[in-house]
Each structure stands twice: as C-alpha cells, then as structure tokens.
Design a protein around this motif. Structure first.
Motif, short mmCIF file in Angstrom:
data_model
loop_
_atom_site.label_atom_id
_atom_site.label_comp_id
_atom_site.label_asym_id
_atom_site.label_seq_id
_atom_site.Cartn_x
_atom_site.Cartn_y
_atom_site.Cartn_z
N ALA A 110 0.82 -1.21 0.00
CA ALA A 110 0.00 0.00 0.00
C ALA A 110 0.86 1.26 0.00
O ALA A 110 0.43 2.31 -0.48
CB ALA A 110 -0.93 -0.01 1.21
N GLU A 111 2.06 1.16 0.55
CA GLU A 111 2.87 2.38 0.66
C GLU A 111 4.21 2.29 -0.04
O GLU A 111 4.84 3.31 -0.29
CB GLU A 111 3.12 2.71 2.15
CG GLU A 111 1.90 3.33 2.80
CD GLU A 111 2.14 3.60 4.27
OE1 GLU A 111 3.26 3.38 4.73
OE2 GLU A 111 1.19 4.02 4.93
N HIS A 112 4.66 1.08 -0.30
CA HIS A 112 6.02 0.95 -0.83
C HIS A 112 6.04 0.04 -2.04
O HIS A 112 5.16 -0.77 -2.25
CB HIS A 112 6.96 0.34 0.22
CG HIS A 112 7.13 1.20 1.42
ND1 HIS A 112 6.49 0.94 2.60
CD2 HIS A 112 7.85 2.32 1.61
CE1 HIS A 112 6.81 1.87 3.48
NE2 HIS A 112 7.63 2.72 2.91
N VAL A 113 7.10 0.19 -2.81
CA VAL A 113 7.45 -0.82 -3.79
C VAL A 113 8.83 -1.33 -3.38
O VAL A 113 9.72 -0.55 -3.05
CB VAL A 113 7.41 -0.27 -5.24
CG1 VAL A 113 8.18 1.00 -5.39
CG2 VAL A 113 7.91 -1.31 -6.22
N ARG A 114 8.96 -2.65 -3.33
CA ARG A 114 10.22 -3.24 -2.88
C ARG A 114 10.75 -4.16 -3.97
O ARG A 114 10.00 -4.87 -4.61
CB ARG A 114 10.02 -4.05 -1.61
CG ARG A 114 9.54 -3.25 -0.43
CD ARG A 114 9.72 -4.03 0.85
NE ARG A 114 9.25 -3.24 1.98
CZ ARG A 114 8.02 -3.35 2.49
NH1 ARG A 114 7.19 -4.22 1.99
NH2 ARG A 114 7.67 -2.60 3.51
N VAL A 115 12.06 -4.14 -4.13
CA VAL A 115 12.70 -5.05 -5.08
C VAL A 115 13.88 -5.70 -4.38
O VAL A 115 14.73 -5.01 -3.81
CB VAL A 115 13.19 -4.29 -6.34
CG1 VAL A 115 13.92 -5.25 -7.26
CG2 VAL A 115 12.04 -3.66 -7.08
N HIS A 116 13.90 -7.01 -4.39
CA HIS A 116 15.05 -7.76 -3.89
C HIS A 116 15.75 -8.36 -5.09
O HIS A 116 15.13 -8.98 -5.93
CB HIS A 116 14.61 -8.88 -2.94
CG HIS A 116 14.07 -8.35 -1.65
ND1 HIS A 116 13.77 -9.16 -0.60
CD2 HIS A 116 13.79 -7.10 -1.24
CE1 HIS A 116 13.33 -8.42 0.41
NE2 HIS A 116 13.32 -7.18 0.04
N SER A 117 17.06 -8.18 -5.15
CA SER A 117 17.78 -8.73 -6.29
C SER A 117 19.18 -9.12 -5.86
O SER A 117 19.62 -8.85 -4.75
CB SER A 117 17.83 -7.70 -7.43
OG SER A 117 18.55 -6.57 -7.01
N GLY A 118 19.87 -9.76 -6.78
CA GLY A 118 21.25 -10.15 -6.52
C GLY A 118 21.35 -11.55 -5.97
O GLY A 118 20.49 -12.02 -5.25
N VAL A 119 22.42 -12.24 -6.34
CA VAL A 119 22.64 -13.60 -5.87
C VAL A 119 23.72 -13.60 -4.80
O VAL A 119 23.50 -14.01 -3.66
CB VAL A 119 23.05 -14.51 -7.04
CG1 VAL A 119 23.18 -15.94 -6.56
CG2 VAL A 119 22.05 -14.41 -8.17
N ILE A 120 24.89 -13.12 -5.15
CA ILE A 120 25.99 -13.09 -4.18
C ILE A 120 25.94 -11.77 -3.42
O ILE A 120 25.97 -11.74 -2.20
CB ILE A 120 27.33 -13.25 -4.91
CG1 ILE A 120 27.35 -14.62 -5.59
CG2 ILE A 120 28.48 -13.12 -3.93
CD1 ILE A 120 28.46 -14.80 -6.59
N PHE A 121 25.84 -10.66 -4.14
CA PHE A 121 25.66 -9.37 -3.48
C PHE A 121 24.17 -9.06 -3.50
O PHE A 121 23.64 -8.64 -4.53
CB PHE A 121 26.47 -8.29 -4.20
CG PHE A 121 27.94 -8.55 -4.17
CD1 PHE A 121 28.69 -8.19 -3.07
CD2 PHE A 121 28.56 -9.17 -5.23
CE1 PHE A 121 30.05 -8.45 -3.03
CE2 PHE A 121 29.91 -9.44 -5.20
CZ PHE A 121 30.66 -9.07 -4.10
N ARG A 122 23.53 -9.28 -2.40
CA ARG A 122 22.09 -9.08 -2.36
C ARG A 122 21.76 -7.61 -2.24
O ARG A 122 22.48 -6.86 -1.57
CB ARG A 122 21.47 -9.83 -1.17
CG ARG A 122 21.81 -11.29 -1.10
CD ARG A 122 21.31 -12.04 -2.32
NE ARG A 122 19.87 -11.95 -2.49
CZ ARG A 122 19.02 -12.80 -1.94
NH1 ARG A 122 19.45 -13.78 -1.18
NH2 ARG A 122 17.73 -12.68 -2.16
N GLN A 123 20.68 -7.22 -2.86
CA GLN A 123 20.23 -5.84 -2.73
C GLN A 123 18.75 -5.84 -2.44
O GLN A 123 17.99 -6.56 -3.08
CB GLN A 123 20.49 -5.10 -4.05
CG GLN A 123 20.23 -3.61 -3.91
CD GLN A 123 20.29 -2.90 -5.25
OE1 GLN A 123 19.76 -3.36 -6.24
NE2 GLN A 123 20.95 -1.77 -5.27
#
Lengths: 569, 171
Positions: A110-123
């Motif tokens: 409702a308030e945010h958009v989140r993106v998780h990415s990366g395999v070794i260096f996670r972001q």
C-alpha cells in the motif's frame, strides 16, 4: 464454519487479526517475479554475439569444407566439439540470467514498492510510492515483439531509476502502473478487492503527425551542421584540387544521420494526453515509451525556438522532473521533452496542463509575449536601456514577468527561450553581480532547480527590480509552498472553510459532474474566476475519483477590454 | 559589516569568525610558497647554469614575478573576501552572501533543505571553526558558510534542521 450474520463468531477473531496486521501489514502482499523470458530479452545481445562469432566460423566452414584442409581431426568430431563448447557457453550464460531472474522479486504494497535482487551481493530496495516523480513504461523493439514492457519508477534522486522492472507483460505493466499511481495519489481503494484498480481515463491533447517530426528534424541544428560541413568540404576540395576530402564527409554524415534518426525515433508518433494520473506522453518508432508525470512534478519548463523553426512557428517544450536527472544522452533528452515540436497553440495547451492556474487573466497574451515578444509588453521587465551594451542583441528580449502562480523568464534572440517556474517549485535562488554589472546597475538572478535541461535565469535586469524580485520571489515561494497541493495529489483534504462558515466549499450551482474532481487540475475554462477563490476552496471535499476524466484545462484569450490588444506580434 | 551596493537593506548580516581569516591567510601563505617554489625552478636552473639557454632570461624572471604579484593581489583581497561572507536567518529562509568583485547572495528556504553538512579540516579544527553547507534537491545550490565557530555551526545546524522539519514541503 459459520456463515451466519451473527457477530459472535467473528468478534474474537478480529482484534487478533488486527494485531497481526499491525505487526507486518505487508506480510500478505505476494512477492512476484518478472516475466520468465525477460532474461532472454535482456541478454539477447550476448546471445546474438556468441551465435554470430561461432556461427560465422561454422557457416564459412560449411562452404569451404572441400577446399580447406582442416588438420588431423575428422570433420564430424570437430563440429561436435565446437557445438558442445558453444552449447556449454550458451547454457552457462542462460543459467546466469536464469539465476539472476530467479532471485529478483518485487512487491507493491500500500505504501512501498520493494525489489530484492542479486545472488551473491544481495540488494533490497524500497521506495515510497508517494515519492514517485514519474513512471515510464518502455518497450524496446525485442520486448515489443514478445509483448513485454519495462516499468521504471523514478524518485527524486536525479540519477538512475529507483525501481526498474524488466520485463513484465504489457498488461501487467500498465496495471502495475495504475496501481502505483492510484496508491501514490492517495486514492482509497476498496479493501475487499485491492487489486481492482483500473487505468485512469485519459484524453489526448496533442498528437504529432510524422510529417511534422520529419520537418522538425530537417529544420533542426543538424541540418545547419550538415550544410556548413558540405560547404567546407566543397571549398576544401576545390582549393586542394582533390576529391579525397570528400571521404571526410562520411563521419559527419553518420553523425547527422544519427541526429536525424534519434529525432525521428523520439518524436515519432508523439502523443500527449492528460489524465487524473498526470500528463502522459507516448512516442517512439522502434522502441516505444509511455511516460507519466503526476501532477505537480514539473519543476521547471522551457519553451525553445531554434532559428530555423521560426519559419514554421514551432517550439520545443522541455521540463525538469526530479526523477529524470540530467542525462545528456538522446534518450535522457527525449524523456525530458514534453513536446518535441509544436505550434503556439499546442504549446499553450501543454502549458495549461502543467500550470492549470496561470495566475493571470491574460495567459495567452502573456505566454505569447514570452515566446516571441520583446520589450515591456504584458508586464515583462527587460534589461534597462543603459545596459544594452552588455547584451547588444538580447537586451530588449531578456526579461521576466511574475504571475500569482509562476515566474516567467525570457531570453535569447536567435534561440528564443521562455522558462516558466511555478512558485512552489523554487528551490533556492541567488542574485549575482559582477564589476561590469555594477557599473551599469544591473544584476542577474539564477534559480536553482533539480537537474535537467532547463536552467532558469533572469539576465541583466535592473538591480532594484532584481532585488524586489529576489525578496518577492522568496516570499511568494514560501506562500505557494504553504498552499501547494500535497504529494499525494488525490488525498482527501481537511477542508478549511474559505470565508463564511457553513458555505459549501464547492461552488454551488454547478452540476456535480462538471466540478473537477482532482485538486490540481482545478482551473478549467472558468479561469478568471478561480483566481478569486482561495486555494483551499478550490479543492474538492471528497476524495478524488480517478475514474472520472476531469475537464482538460486550457487557456482562454482575454476578452479585448480597454482598447485593442497592445502586444505586437 | 560594510554595506555593499548589492546588499538588501534592513538585513542583519552575521559575519564569520575572524579566525577564518587567519586560516585563509595560512592556506594562502602555504599555497603561494609552493607555487613560488615551482615557478622559481627554471630561474634557479638557469642561474646555476644547469640549463644553458632554453628559457630566455626574462621568461625565467617573469614567471616567479608573475606568481608573486598574483599571490600578493590575492593576499590583499583575502581580508575583504572574508569580510564579504555573511549570512542572515529570516523567518522562512536563510540568506548567504559572498564575493567582493563578483558578488552573490543566495536565499535557501528552510523547507527546501534536504540536509545540512558540517565539514572540518585539520587546519580549521586547530582554530576551532567549521564549514556549513546546505543541500537542496538541486545540486546547483551552492550555499556554504565557511569559518563558523564550532558552537555557532552546531547551533545553526540544529536550528536549520528544526526549521526545515517544521516547514518541510515536497519537491
């Protein structure tokens, strides 16, 4: 399972449910991945490169097989080995893209958009929805073939996109954009069906025909370069008596051709529309792009006319939007272009979208004077005559004008420019004076704005007028900020009663559907009267309804009162 | 503070610490010495006979002389430059001014401030002063106040942050 309407069964459950929600309100929102063939679309260049280099060898070998002695290995084994290696490399790259795709997940709450990415260096990245400055849906050619699109979510960091989702199905991308914009606007969604958000309606205001875009490219600066280069090459060829210099023409031709191509690619099929979500632009020849700039996100706007465009009366409108940054590439320039080439009427229409309330009763006359005029007509304050030697050509054109909502800055004789900055978007301003300026008692005002193609500046204006503007602008900006629209442009406001308690905040007598339903697109055809209304009174008391198209704001010429129109064209 | 023609009337300008002049003078001295030494190299080589004829003698002399003149000019200007730096806190915004020949006054609304920096170099720390810099959403906002006494810098930072928060506006 009790389906009876009795409240007894639900009561104990509700507080518990509420407590869980309070702990992590976003727990129920699903995490999603981008479309599974997007690694292919993103990595197609690598694949094509491999296939090209390997395939060319193999292909050549196919034809030369008879004539070429290939060493001791039998033909079949070599081919098998080569094929295996190629397959291995391709699989490895594909696996890399697949893993990267697998570990990239996104979530829109409702308030945010989140993106998780990366395999070794996670972001893990999280951006607030109400901080959105712009949303783009980009379709490179290959993605278009697959019906995919990339979504870019921009916040005010003046650089790379905060969130890039590449690639989604086009329908998913547009639905996601609608969701993000609705939540960013602060629209209350139906709690039962939070996914039930429709695309806001839009109305097209400007559409460019290909002929205009081609004509604009032909009359652009690239043509001037081409002509000058052609003359230079011809003269050199005659002087040196050789045609070899003509080959030096080729890189110039490539450069100019590239300029034409990018002008065509970014202006082709350009359409600007207005919607409750803001201004929407679509364009592109091979790669297409749909940009949405929500209301109140334009920091500064410039209207430029290059010398050759004067023949046709064309202008280009560029804007500074905090999320777009100052990219010098043609793509960055295209993104910051609100109208690649337009007539005076189209420019005024675009202006009306950006600045629904021009803050003056003569908007058409004022902006026309700003675009083409000279001297002090329509309230422009120009460089004083005593300082004309500091700007021998431009002194009659350099000037500024103030309305109750925006500041207009005019400059340039060959390249005519008009810069418009809404008061509430003023970041900071500085007044500068060099020794020569001091001698002529003039000063220059510089406005600082977010990075972009527009740099607002008042050239060489009278020192006293400059100081008045400096202090006045600081006060006006503070005042405008106080009454400016909220970041969430459709959030229901606490309506302060304008003057008399008990009166409805909406003008009575208007049919309900004629009342503009968004706060920012409030000034419609009844422009002169909206000036009289206090800013809080213009806002609707009810939350904005995204589904209803408000009237398209436009400027109307002032009626000819008090004698003939005194602005010469 | 001396009133310059560009000054708006009716404003109470705060000056920076006199210690800042000393810091600037020290920096100026060091910088000028380094430049003078570098510019004197051809002259020394010429006089000691290492270089025979390459730089004409007048060039070898003119180079350090030019550096010396410009250093003296900048040194003479320094006190006025430091004296020209000023800031004024108003209700809604902060004014910062600088410059002797090329004067500039900048106004930064509190509600536009994104963050406030305080920077202290080794020389500044020795003198107990600091440099305060205001950042808005525009990278072109170049509002810095050098040479604030440390406690004044801290106070100003806190005050600016507080005022910025109470007047915070969107972009």
């Amino acid at each position: 399972m009790t389906t009876a309407p009795g409240t007894g069964g639900e009561d104990p459950g509700l507080p518990l449910h509420g407590a869980v929600e309070a702990k992590d309100p976003d727990a129920g929102v699903p995490w999603q991945r981008v479309h599974f063939i997007s690694p292919l679309v993103r990595g197609w260049i690598a694949l094509v490169a491999i296939l090209y280099f390997v395939g060319r060898d193999w292909f050549e070998g196919l034809f030369d097989a008879g004539s070429r002695a290939r060493g001791p290995l039998p033909e079949g084994v070599g081919l098998l080995l080569a094929g295996g290696v190629v397959l291995g490399v391709v699989l490895l790259i594909a696996a890399g893209f697949f893993v990267a795709w697998y570990f990239t997940r996104y979530q829109v709450t409702a308030e945010h958009v989140r993106v998780h990415s990366g395999v070794i260096f996670r972001q893990q990245r999280q951006a607030r929805l109400d901080r959105v400055q712009a949303i783009d849906i980009v379709q490179p050619l290959l993605a278009r073939i697959f019906g995919l699109a990339e979504l870019k979510f921009e916040v005010a960091d003046a650089g790379e996109s905060a969130v890039r989702l590449a690639f989604l199905k086009l329908d998913d991308a547009t639905r996601l954009r609608a969701t993000i914009l609705a939540r960013a606007a602060g629209v209350e969604t139906d709690p039962e069906h939070p996914e039930d958000i429709v695309e806001a309606p839009e109305r097209e205001v400007v559409a460019l025909r290909p002929g205009r875009v081609i004509g604009a490219a032909v009359l652009s600066g690239a043509t001037v370069v081409l002509l000058v280069a052609a003359i230079a090459v011809f003269v050199l060829g005659v002087v040196l008596g050789t045609a070899i210099v003509a080959t030096s023409f080729i890189p110039i031709l490539i450069g100019v051709g590239g300029a034409y191509w990018s002008a065509l690619g970014t202006g082709y099929n350009f359409r600007a529309a207005t919607s409750p979500d803001g201004i929407r632009m679509r364009y592109g020849l091979l790669d297409t792009r749909a940009q949405t700039v929500p209301p109140g996100r334009v920091q500064a706007l410039s209207i430029v006319q290059s010398p050759l465009w004067r023949l046709k009366g064309w202008y280009r409108v560029s804007v500074n939007v905090a999320g777009y940054g100052a990219a010098a590439s043609s793509e960055g320039q295209a993104r910051a272009t609100l109208l690649p080439v337009g007539t005076r009427e189209e420019v005024l229409q675009i202006l009306a979208l950006v600045l629904p309330d021009p803050g003056t009763e003569r908007p058409v006359e004022l902006f026309s004077a700003g675009m083409t005029g000279r001297d002090g007509y329509e309230g422009f304050v120009t460089t004083p005559r005593r300082a004309r030697w500091l700007a021998p050509l431009a002194w009659r054109r350099n000037g500024f004008a103030v309305t109750s909502t925006a500041l207009l800055m005019r400059s340039g004789v060959l390249w005519r420019q008009l810069v418009v900055v809404p008061h509430e978007r003023t970041q900071s301003l500085s007044i500068e004076q060099g020794p020569l300026d001091r001698r002529f008692r003039v000063s220059t005002l510089q406005f600082q704005t977010t990075p972009g193609p527009v740099s607002p500046r008042v050239h060489q204006t009278d020192s006293d007028a400059a100081w008045d503007l400096f202090h006045g602008q600081a006060a006006r900006a503070a005042e405008a900020r106080r009454r400016s629209a909220p970041e969430q442009w459709m959030k229901p406001l606490v309506v302060r009663q304008p003057a008399a308690p008990g009166t409805a905040p909406m003008p009575a007598g208007l049919p309900a559907d004629a009342v503009p339903t968004t706060g920012t697109l409030s000034a419609t055809d009844t422009l002169p009267t909206t000036d009289a209304l206090p800013a809080t009174g213009e806002r609707p008391a009810q939350p904005g309804v995204r589904e209803i198209m408000p009237e398209v704001p436009s400027y109307v010429p002032a009626p000819p009162v008090g004698g003939p129109a005194d602005a010469p064209r | 503070m001396r009133s310059e023609p560009i000054d708006p009337s009716g404003l109470e300008w705060s000056r920076v610490s006199p210690k800042y002049l000393r810091v600037r003078l020290l920096g100026w001295l060091l910088g000028s010495l380094v430049w003078l030494v570098v510019a004197s190299v051809p002259l020394v080589l010429r006089l000691t006979g290492v270089w025979e004829s390459f730089p004409p003698e007048w060039v070898a002399w003119a180079l350090p002389a030019l550096v010396l003149v410009s250093a003296v000019w900048r040194g003479l200007l320094l006190p006025r430059q430091v004296a020209a730096i000023g800031y004024a806190e108003r209700d809604d915004d902060l004014l910062v001014r600088q410059g002797v020949f090329f004067q500039r006054t900048m106004v930064v609304p509190y509600g536009r401030m994104q963050y406030v920096d305080i920077a202290v170099g080794p020389l500044q720390r020795a003198f107990g002063i600091c440099t305060l810099k205001l950042h808005t959403a525009s990278p072109a906002t170049n509002a810095l106040i050098p040479g604030l006494p440390t406690e004044e810098g801290t106070r100003l930072r806190e005050q600016l942050s507080a005022r910025g928060e109470s007047r915070l506006a969107g972009l």
